[in-house]
Design a protein around this motif. Structure first.
Motif, short mmCIF file in Angstrom:
data_model
loop_
_atom_site.label_atom_id
_atom_site.label_comp_id
_atom_site.label_asym_id
_atom_site.label_seq_id
_atom_site.Cartn_x
_atom_site.Cartn_y
_atom_site.Cartn_z
N SER A 25 0.94 -1.27 0.11
CA SER A 25 -0.02 -0.14 -0.01
C SER A 25 0.93 1.28 -0.07
CB SER A 25 -1.04 0.18 1.16
OG SER A 25 -1.93 -1.08 1.24
N TYR A 26 0.46 2.18 -0.74
CA TYR A 26 1.22 3.49 -0.86
C TYR A 26 0.16 4.69 -0.13
CZ TYR A 26 4.32 0.69 -3.25
OH TYR A 26 5.18 -0.12 -3.50
N VAL A 27 0.74 5.46 0.78
CA VAL A 27 -0.11 6.16 1.48
C VAL A 27 0.62 7.65 1.38
CG1 VAL A 27 -1.16 4.46 2.90
CG2 VAL A 27 0.83 5.61 3.58
N THR B 85 -2.43 -5.04 -10.45
CA THR B 85 -3.71 -4.49 -10.08
C THR B 85 -3.59 -3.22 -9.35
OG1 THR B 85 -3.83 -5.78 -8.41
CG2 THR B 85 -4.98 -6.84 -10.19
N CYS B 86 -4.36 -2.21 -9.48
CA CYS B 86 -4.28 -1.26 -8.69
C CYS B 86 -5.82 -0.99 -8.06
CB CYS B 86 -4.29 0.26 -9.65
SG CYS B 86 -2.51 0.51 -10.02
N SER B 87 -5.69 -0.50 -6.67
CA SER B 87 -6.74 -0.50 -6.02
C SER B 87 -6.77 0.88 -5.14
CB SER B 87 -7.09 -1.36 -4.68
OG SER B 87 -7.72 -2.43 -5.13
N LEU B 88 -7.60 1.99 -5.43
CA LEU B 88 -7.49 3.29 -4.90
C LEU B 88 -8.70 3.71 -4.00
CD1 LEU B 88 -6.56 3.48 -8.33
CD2 LEU B 88 -6.11 5.86 -7.70
N ILE B 89 -8.40 4.12 -2.80
CA ILE B 89 -9.18 4.59 -1.85
C ILE B 89 -9.29 5.99 -2.18
CG2 ILE B 89 -9.92 4.77 0.45
CD1 ILE B 89 -8.68 2.09 0.79
N GLY C 16 -8.70 -2.68 -12.02
CA GLY C 16 -8.52 -1.80 -11.00
C GLY C 16 -9.99 -1.57 -9.99
N ASP C 17 -9.72 -0.92 -8.96
CA ASP C 17 -10.99 -0.51 -7.95
C ASP C 17 -10.86 0.91 -7.56
OD1 ASP C 17 -12.66 -1.31 -6.28
OD2 ASP C 17 -11.26 -1.55 -4.80
N THR D 284 -12.50 3.24 -4.82
CA THR D 284 -13.47 3.23 -3.56
C THR D 284 -13.32 4.64 -3.16
OG1 THR D 284 -13.22 0.96 -2.91
CG2 THR D 284 -14.29 2.31 -1.40
N VAL D 285 -14.48 5.24 -3.11
CA VAL D 285 -14.64 6.76 -2.55
C VAL D 285 -15.31 6.52 -1.14
CG1 VAL D 285 -15.56 8.96 -2.91
CG2 VAL D 285 -14.96 7.63 -4.84
N VAL D 286 -14.50 7.45 -0.37
CA VAL D 286 -14.90 7.59 1.26
C VAL D 286 -15.29 8.91 1.57
CG1 VAL D 286 -13.64 5.17 1.96
CG2 VAL D 286 -12.64 7.52 2.15
N PHE E 266 -5.11 6.90 -1.23
CA PHE E 266 -4.23 5.81 -0.85
C PHE E 266 -4.33 4.84 -2.31
CE2 PHE E 266 -5.55 6.10 3.72
CZ PHE E 266 -4.85 7.36 3.96
N THR F 135 -3.04 0.79 -3.19
CA THR F 135 -2.51 -0.48 -3.04
C THR F 135 -2.46 -1.31 -4.39
OG1 THR F 135 -3.83 -0.79 -0.79
CG2 THR F 135 -2.91 -2.75 -2.05
N THR G 61 -8.74 -7.63 -7.46
CA THR G 61 -8.51 -7.01 -6.23
C THR G 61 -9.58 -6.18 -6.04
OG1 THR G 61 -6.93 -5.36 -5.17
CG2 THR G 61 -7.65 -5.01 -7.67
N SER H 206 -10.87 -3.14 -2.59
CA SER H 206 -10.40 -2.68 -1.31
C SER H 206 -11.87 -2.48 -0.44
CB SER H 206 -10.41 -1.07 -1.66
OG SER H 206 -8.87 -0.86 -2.23
N ASP I 233 0.82 -6.86 4.15
CA ASP I 233 1.60 -5.52 3.98
C ASP I 233 0.68 -4.80 5.16
OD1 ASP I 233 2.98 -3.01 3.49
OD2 ASP I 233 1.24 -2.43 2.11
N ARG J 260 -19.46 3.11 2.14
CA ARG J 260 -18.62 2.15 3.09
C ARG J 260 -19.57 0.99 3.71
NH1 ARG J 260 -15.00 5.64 7.10
NH2 ARG J 260 -14.53 3.77 7.59
#
Lengths: 329, 329
Positions: free
Chosen positions: A48-50, A84-88, A119-120, A122-124, A133, A135, B46, B48, B120, B327
């Motif tokens: 994960s990258y933050v 794969t890329c998952s973005l929050i 990819g994915d 997800t909006v919070v 973020f 992953t 993948t 999240s 991770d 969420r």
């Protein structure tokens, strides 16, 4: 990719359009026979990258996440093939920013010849995450006969890095603080797939390679090797390639560049008689031009990493107890 | 697993200890020849997970993330084999909570016969994320001859679900609001690998299966099928399996259970002459005991999903413009 936010999904569909067809799905499918053309073992990695800020001199969180996955796979000796890329994503993040990141992801993958399979997003809600973020997960295939193994590292081996240390960490810290703009450095963020393939081709007896993109920097990698291989490591401070502004910046903050994160650096252990061949292979590549040996492996206290300082003393290079600086990668 | 926070890493090492050896690494390696024993194509997925609350009746974010990846792979027809887990953890989250989640991840994976290859943990400062997010990636192998394809869905096909709809979404909403404790429901969170394998074995001509673990619920899956296959879909509200408390809860909130997330439900399209065989296969499994047909595919306006209501009318079941409730998974 899940149904999320229309403008955000559009940004990704646009950025990845040329790369693959099934962007609307969060899965992807590959022939095992096609993968077997690359080797005999599958490598699978995630991180994960933050990083904060998400855009910085020399790159952004998208480049970092793609290069990080590629470098993890490559350091295992694998040919990186698919990510794969998952973005929050925090609600309210500017769509232009998302578009910039999506473009960086697509560009970094394309430049490395790696496919973003799926990819994915997800909006919070606002405040539920800080901006964005990522992953990444990656798969690659390890060519038959490649045997990089941390346990193979033995006394006498020489430790090599492919260039200047700490650029990424110093860049992020500078971009965050009041010194921004005053420090003429940028992140070393880069995909090392080709470089590592060249090294392994030139020196098939390379013992072990580790991507040094961790919060704990090269110090953390050296400690990991010393513990896992049951050896001592001695490095020579005078040989560490550190840029002058990074050194100055670290002096102000009281950090040693060995503990700063990198985003395009590896540590490789090679047999002593292969040192010149390894350095020559690395230096022939633009991302290894400043490669140098920084120390060697010794028998003795297993797990101990020491550094001969420029003042002639010896200090212990501890394993960082936790990430030295948060959100550096 | 990166060097992060010692107590957090320990929680994961403890939870996963029996599963694999290289927990200290963020990569894993598998023989392609061993994978080829399962089939001829690799599936890679993948997602999240950002569900709030992170622990809820019937499961927690760890179970959800593992089951979600498994169900995505299984719905592709793949045998789920290996997962990675990346956790982004807010500083200050109780170590006991992290331990609970780690244990759930390990338990859910073990129960499904799936290996957590590597993980991770990244700790971010207070306020930089809300408690804990998990991104799972998964690989599985699709047996030769399995051909599930959304484009294969055609008029006449019958649409089947494996049980009650909306339990997960209603549970999360209830757990968040003032109604908590008043609504006797729990998440349907479950791994559907075995169930789906049974269905495909019993009905090799199954056209397509989709895991309905999305924010948009079954409504979103039906719309996806209608658009991708260029068909119309008609469902019958009277046949939808909805628990009484979920129905009541939805009436209070003005939501339709079709739009609520599930965490252990699939939508399958089968040829009409295979309906009974498919239902029998599902009902023979504990996770498909309440399986039923909810509608069928029609020629006609491509992409349109309609529902015959219990009052005898017809309404359009729109694609949700965005996740109905944030969420939820």
């Amino acid at each position: 990719m899940r149904l999320g936010n229309r403008p955000i999904d559009d940004a990704f569909v646009r950025a990845f359009a040329s790369d693959h067809r099934d962007i609307g799905s969060d899965r992807a499918c590959f022939d095992l026979a096609a993968l077997a053309l690359y080797g005999d073992r599958l490598a699978f990695t995630t991180d994960s990258y933050v990083v904060d800020p998400i855009v910085f001199p020399g790159g952004d969180i998208g480049t970092l996440a793609v290069c990080g996955a590629i470098n993890d796979l490559a350091a295992d000796g694998a040919t990186p093939l698919v990510l794969t890329c998952s973005l929050i994503i925090e609600d309210g993040l500017r769509v232009e920013t998302v578009h910039t990141i999506a473009t960086s992801i697509a560009r970094a993958a394309r430049a490395a010849g790696v496919r973003i399979a799926t990819g994915d997003t997800t909006v919070v809600g606002r405040g539920a995450c800080d901006k964005l973020f990522i992953t990444t997960a990656g798969i690659g295939v390890i060519p038959a006969g490649t045997a990089l193994d941390i346990g193979a590292v033995r006394p006498g081996d020489v430790l090599i890095v492919n260039g200047y240390l700490g650029d990424h960490g110093a860049t992020i810290l500078a971009a965050r603080g009041d010194l921004a703009g005053d420090v003429p450095i940028e992140s070393d963020c880069a995909s090392l797939g080709d470089l590592i393939a060249e090294l392994v081709r030139a020196v098939p007896r390379t013992r072990f390679i580790r991507n040094a993109t961790t919060g704990g920097g090269v110090a953390s990698v050296l400690n990991e090797i010393a513990v896992a291989a049951g050896v001592a490591i001695e490095i020579d401070e005078a040989t560490l390639p550190i840029r002058v502004p990074v050194k100055g910046f670290c002096e102000i903050l009281g950090l040693h560049p060995l503990y700063l994160a990198n985003a395009g650096k590896i540590v490789a252990a090679v047999p002593p008689d292969q040192t010149e061949a390894a350095l020559a292979a690395l230096r022939a590549h633009p991302l290894g031009f400043d490669a140098c040996a920084i120390g060697h492996v010794r028998a003795g206290a297993a797990g101990r990493v020491t550094m001969r300082t420029t003042f002639g003393g010896t200090r212990i290079v501890d394993m960082p107890a936790c990430e030295h600086v948060p959100r550096i990668c």
